[in-house]
Design a protein around this motif. Sequence first.
Motif, mmCIF file in Angstrom:
data_model
loop_
_atom_site.group_PDB
_atom_site.id
_atom_site.type_symbol
_atom_site.label_atom_id
_atom_site.label_comp_id
_atom_site.label_asym_id
_atom_site.label_seq_id
_atom_site.Cartn_x
_atom_site.Cartn_y
_atom_site.Cartn_z
ATOM 1 N N ASP A 53 1.051 -1.110 0.067
ATOM 2 C CA ASP A 53 -0.191 -0.033 0.216
ATOM 3 C C ASP A 53 0.745 0.867 -0.010
ATOM 4 O OD1 ASP A 53 0.871 -0.555 2.060
ATOM 5 O OD2 ASP A 53 -0.793 0.230 3.684
ATOM 6 N N ASP A 288 -8.406 0.563 7.450
ATOM 7 C CA ASP A 288 -8.148 -1.159 8.163
ATOM 8 C C ASP A 288 -9.255 -1.110 9.350
ATOM 9 O OD1 ASP A 288 -5.518 -1.939 6.910
ATOM 10 O OD2 ASP A 288 -5.334 -1.034 7.542
ATOM 11 N N ASP A 310 -6.947 8.781 11.124
ATOM 12 C CA ASP A 310 -6.212 7.685 10.864
ATOM 13 C C ASP A 310 -5.340 9.027 9.942
ATOM 14 O OD1 ASP A 310 -5.310 5.306 10.000
ATOM 15 O OD2 ASP A 310 -5.552 6.224 8.558
ATOM 16 N N GLY A 368 -12.441 2.729 10.662
ATOM 17 C CA GLY A 368 -10.839 3.500 10.096
ATOM 18 C C GLY A 368 -10.722 4.545 10.245
ATOM 19 N N HIS A 371 -9.158 7.202 14.966
ATOM 20 C CA HIS A 371 -8.797 5.763 16.211
ATOM 21 C C HIS A 371 -7.667 6.405 17.477
ATOM 22 C CE1 HIS A 371 -7.603 2.870 13.098
ATOM 23 N NE2 HIS A 371 -6.497 4.225 12.848
#
Length: 373
Positions: A53, A288, A310, A368, A371
């Motif tokens: 990625d 994620d 994120d 995701g 966080h």
Amino acid sequence: MPSMKLDHLGGLTAEQFLEEYWQKKPLLIRQAFPGFGDVMSPDELAGLACEEDAQSRLVLENSGKWQVENGPFEEARFASLPKKGWSLLVQGVNHFLEDGQELLGKFDFIPTARLDDLMVSYAPDGGGVGPHFDSYDVFLLQGYGQRTWRVSEQQDLELVEGAPLRILKRFDTLDEWLLEPGDMLYLPPRLAHWGIAVGPCMTWSVGFRAPSAQELGSQFLGYMQEHMKLEGIYADPDLELQLHPAEISDQMVDKVEAMLNAIRWNKADIASFLGEYLTEPKSHIVFDPPRRMTLAKFREQFAKKDLRLDLRSQMLTRENQVFMNGEKVSVEGGLDLLRTLADHRMLPASDALPDALVELLWPWYSAGYLHFD
């Protein structure tokens, strides 16, 4: 604050920099970030270039011939590289490295909507990507090692034919500087430049988006196609007999012109398009999701822990609209808190958030996009 002198701008205020240098002329800042050279090692950069990625490239040059290889790479590829004549470039390092995202925060005197990403490059002695020019503004921060930068104000931008990069055929040096770890060079768009490694070195490039009019037009028309709805169908009860059946008549052209003239857009449409377009994640980015958490548990956690974007998330605001990773949400309350999250990429823990705001943040966390610390 515009009136504050910034060390990483050489003691200039943000206002002075924008007025005197932004998109006008280069600026060399000695020790903009003292001690910056140890943030990331060449081995760590190579490891990142092996990730699926991450966007990475190897640029190789041999006797004036250029070649580009795209990652992800196998570790063995680096062991087989020659001692000189190549560069490794990794885009979007801020998506993987917290220090990289913090570095980008130092440039918040430029709107986030203009920011592209953080690229890190490594080259052995003499390495580089050749003399070239970019269509965007860039801050070149020297990390590990040393690099010589040459700049030119030449108008001749003829490129090497057949090269996989925009390599200039000729280069006339106007100024030249040797950058040490922590030194930084700002370059405006379309200024020819050439970086050459003096010994092995790493350079951190903070780049800003400069989409072409063609790209913006194409993307906006795609946006309009998804959001507009035209009423009616083609009708011609006044159809006249044609001498040539295969000819498109003026009558038909006029009717279709009248139908298409119903296509309209305004400033609000453009703002919504920009918010979605500028926050849309690049195609290789995958989020994620965390372990499933109920809304009640999310509220409980938020009372104790700060909430952060994120590293891959992009968030912008305009008036009462919030854009998160290509999605638009109109909000009635909690806008100041959402602006704090967008501006600073974090929201302090709180047990007094409005229910509507918690219900907005919870699905973003579940996807995701956010966080807990």
